[in-house]
Design a protein around this motif. Structure first.
Motif, short mmCIF file in Angstrom:
data_model
loop_
_atom_site.label_atom_id
_atom_site.label_comp_id
_atom_site.label_asym_id
_atom_site.label_seq_id
_atom_site.Cartn_x
_atom_site.Cartn_y
_atom_site.Cartn_z
N LEU A 9 0.85 -1.19 0.00
CA LEU A 9 0.00 0.00 0.00
C LEU A 9 0.88 1.24 0.00
CD1 LEU A 9 -2.89 1.21 0.24
CD2 LEU A 9 -2.62 1.07 2.73
N CYS A 10 0.64 2.12 -0.99
CA CYS A 10 1.34 3.40 -1.05
C CYS A 10 0.27 4.49 -0.99
CB CYS A 10 2.14 3.49 -2.35
SG CYS A 10 3.13 5.00 -2.51
N PRO A 11 -0.16 4.85 0.21
CA PRO A 11 -1.36 5.69 0.35
C PRO A 11 -1.12 7.15 -0.01
CG PRO A 11 -0.43 5.23 2.50
CD PRO A 11 0.39 4.44 1.52
N LYS A 12 -2.13 7.72 -0.65
CA LYS A 12 -2.12 9.17 -0.86
C LYS A 12 -2.65 9.88 0.38
CE LYS A 12 -2.62 8.88 -5.89
NZ LYS A 12 -3.47 9.20 -7.07
N ASN A 13 -3.61 9.25 1.04
CA ASN A 13 -4.12 9.75 2.32
C ASN A 13 -3.89 8.66 3.36
OD1 ASN A 13 -5.89 10.30 4.59
ND2 ASN A 13 -6.83 11.90 3.31
N PHE A 14 -2.79 8.78 4.09
CA PHE A 14 -2.35 7.73 5.00
C PHE A 14 -3.44 7.36 5.99
CE2 PHE A 14 -0.34 6.05 8.80
CZ PHE A 14 0.64 5.21 8.31
N ASN A 15 -3.99 8.33 6.69
CA ASN A 15 -4.96 8.05 7.75
C ASN A 15 -6.17 7.29 7.21
OD1 ASN A 15 -3.11 9.79 8.88
ND2 ASN A 15 -4.61 10.96 10.03
N GLU A 16 -6.73 7.78 6.12
CA GLU A 16 -7.95 7.18 5.60
C GLU A 16 -7.70 5.79 5.05
OE1 GLU A 16 -9.80 9.66 2.73
OE2 GLU A 16 -10.24 11.30 4.14
N GLU A 17 -6.62 5.61 4.31
CA GLU A 17 -6.39 4.33 3.66
C GLU A 17 -5.96 3.25 4.64
OE1 GLU A 17 -4.47 4.46 -0.25
OE2 GLU A 17 -4.64 6.64 -0.16
#
Length: 356
Positions: free
Chosen positions: A68-76
């Motif tokens: 996982l390479c999240p754009k929105n860390f918290n949400e993802e």
């Protein structure tokens, strides 16, 4: 194939998961040299959470879990935990700082964070007993270390400094294929040999010196560890006496170790020989320690190790020593695999007193 994260997940109750933040444990679970990343484990899945610096390499090399390479860390991250029905998340109490714990509570307000030490114990148990593949990886790291010792024997002579020898040793092991040193090389000569963890300096090697070298290679994340003491020029009677005593102590321990022997009893196998020779006051550290993805791991061959029994597949060092303040010292160290009826010694370098 059963991945390490699946073995970890066997400990979870319904709704539980784990957040792994310590790099050696992340490497154990991912088989990937992670840096500045997070690993999440649920009962039915695991994910490496990384960023654009590492995503290409991770997608190429990680086979054990999602990436996982999240754009929105918290949400993802929260969404991943929700998909896997994780409502109670174990964290590494021995690694997560108070500020980090508070930050994670902010990131995951809907998840109960548990820092009771259970996860630390589960991971330690996973790392302590090595798989056959892990043992072979450590065997290869030790082979590089043995190669380094053979190389440096040709380059130790009077007039060189401790620091020069240490640099040569590191260069040789890296050139042979080590990804790095398992720890900073210890090379101590003469009176500095009384310092078990002395730092190589500008002390010049002289004829009549004993030189203790403690070093190891790191290969694919796995560490090796060995110590040898050699002499330059003539050896005094007291030097030969302490060398012979340490060698006898080490050999006694190697003969006696096997699965079921307790850590304290294993330590005593070496310590009793040194005590009987009158040098008990000059052997202060434990006889050995576990080695793996870190240079010091469980178990501990020491009086503090207590009645914990050694297990088949554990790797420990056997490294008794004698250290005489102001005069010098000797340490001899091998790295061994515990078997049902004895040991498999991974260290192949000679242990007779080598006089250069």
């Amino acid at each position: 194939m059963v991945w390490e994260w699946q073995r970890l997940a066997e400990h979870f109750e319904k709704g539980e998961g784990a957040l792994i933040t310590a790099a050696p444990d992340q490497r154990l679970l991912t088989h990937f040299p992670v840096d500045d990343a997070h690993v999440l484990v649920a009962a039915d899945g695991a994910v490496l959470v990384t960023d654009s610096r590492y995503i290409e390499a991770a997608e190429r090399d990680v086979r054990s879990m999602e990436i996982l390479c999240p754009k929105n860390f918290n949400e993802e991250v929260a969404a991943w935990l929700a998909r896997h029905e994780v409502s109670r998340l174990h964290v590494q109490a021995g690694h997560v700082s108070l500020s980090s714990f508070g930050w994670w509570k902010t990131v995951l307000p809907q998840v109960e964070l548990v820092g009771d030490g259970a996860l630390d114990g589960w991971l330690a148990a996973l790392r302590t007993v090595k798989t056959p593949e892990q043992i072979e990886a450590i065997r290869r790291a030790q082979a590089l270390t043995d190669e380094g010792f053979a190389y440096i024997l040709e380059r130790i002579e009077a007039g060189r400094t401790e620091r020069e020898v240490a640099l040569d040793l590191e260069f040789a092991m890296r050139r042979a294929g080590a990804e790095g040193m398992a720890f900073d090389c210890i090379v101590v000569a003469g009176e500095n040999g009384s310092l078990p963890h002395g730092v190589p300096g500008d002390r010049v090697i002289r004829r009549g010196d004993l030189i203790t070298m403690d070093f190891g290679a790191k290969l694919d994340g796995w560490h090796s560890d060995m110590t040898r003491t050699v002499a330059v020029g003539e050896v005094a009677d007291w030097q030969r006496e302490i060398y012979d005593t340490v060698l006898k102590a080490q050999e006694a321990c190697l003969r006696g170790l096997k699965a079921g022997v307790t850590c304290a009893a294993g330590d005593a196998l070496a310590r009793d020989v040194i005590k009987a020779a009158g040098y008990g006051a000059y052997f202060g550290h434990g006889t050995g320690h576990g080695v793996g993805l870190q240079i010091h791991e469980a178990p501990s061959l020491s009086p503090r190790g207590g009645d914990r029994p050694l297990q088949v597949g554990e790797i420990v060092t056997v490294e008794p020593g004698i250290y005489l303040p102001g005069k010098g010292g000797v340490r001899i160290e091998d790295m061994v695999v515990i078997t049902e009826n004895g040991i498999d010694n991974l260290t192949k370098s000679p242990k007779n007193l080598i006089i250069l």
